[in-house]
Write a protein that holds these residues in place. Structure first.
Motif, PDB file in Angstrom:
ATOM      1  N   ASP A  93      -0.623   6.827   1.868  1.00 51.30           N
ATOM      2  CA  ASP A  93      -2.127   7.623   1.922  1.00 51.30           C
ATOM      3  C   ASP A  93      -2.832   6.418   2.195  1.00 51.30           C
ATOM      4  N   GLU A  94      -2.889   5.054   1.723  1.00 51.83           N
ATOM      5  CA  GLU A  94      -3.798   4.053   1.635  1.00 51.83           C
ATOM      6  C   GLU A  94      -3.898   3.506   3.066  1.00 51.83           C
ATOM      7  N   ASN A 149       0.835  -1.251  -0.178  1.00 49.70           N
ATOM      8  CA  ASN A 149       0.000  -0.065  -0.114  1.00 49.70           C
ATOM      9  C   ASN A 149       0.706   1.332   0.164  1.00 49.70           C
ATOM     10  N   LYS A 150       0.427   2.341  -0.703  1.00 51.24           N
ATOM     11  CA  LYS A 150       1.014   3.666  -0.527  1.00 51.24           C
ATOM     12  C   LYS A 150       0.598   4.129   0.843  1.00 51.24           C
TER      13      LYS A 150
END
Length: 164
Positions: free
Chosen positions: A113-114, A110-111
């Motif tokens: 932000d996620e 996941n990034k």
């Protein structure tokens, strides 16, 4: 005889450094935000949502949404602070996780932000125990901002582009 200069020491006094690099203050501000968001619901929040509300209040970016020209002239805030803080937030969240104030959920792929973050009871208790007038005022600002400006992709786009 030549004078040897030690470049590893900084010429900036510690009191000034604390104004710009104060990890404890950043952690308390983030705990304050998470406590304010948990008033409505103690659900998991995306890191991007935390970054959004933190930036609106702490970097005076609310004017982008309410069109207050006098605020813009008075403070001249910059969306660049949002992007600078975006690189700093992961360190703050890791420290908070290590202190068991929050729980971070997500996959390694996941990034940032996620990823999702949830306030834990020790984090809530620590904030309540150390809450001063400054943080009570900040808490109220977070709640008011959350009520008036909703977290959405369109609103995030406004910050990133700096347009209103």
């Amino acid at each position: 005889m030549e004078r040897q200069v030690n470049y590893s020491t900084t010429l900036v006094p510690h009191s000034i450094q604390l104004l710009f690099k104060n990890e404890k203050l950043d952690i308390m501000k983030m705990l304050c935000l998470m406590n304010a968001l948990s008033v409505e619901s103690n659900k998991q929040r995306k890191v991007e949502e935390l970054l959004f509300y933190y930036s609106l209040v702490n970097f005076n970016l609310v004017y982008l949404y309410n069109g207050s020209k006098e605020k813009e002239i008075e403070l001249t805030p910059s969306s660049n602070q949002y992007f600078r803080f975006q690189t700093k937030i992961n360190e703050i969240l890791l420290t908070m996780s290590h202190l068991r104030f929050i729980e971070i959920k997500g996959e390694m792929s996941n990034k940032l932000d996620e990823l999702k973050v949830k306030l834990l009871l020790p984090g809530k208790a620590f904030f309540e125990e150390h809450c001063t007038e400054f943080f009570k005022s900040l808490f109220d600002q977070y709640i008011e901002t959350q009520r008036t400006i909703k977290y959405s992709t369109d609103n995030i786009k406004i910050i990133k582009e700096g347009k209103y």
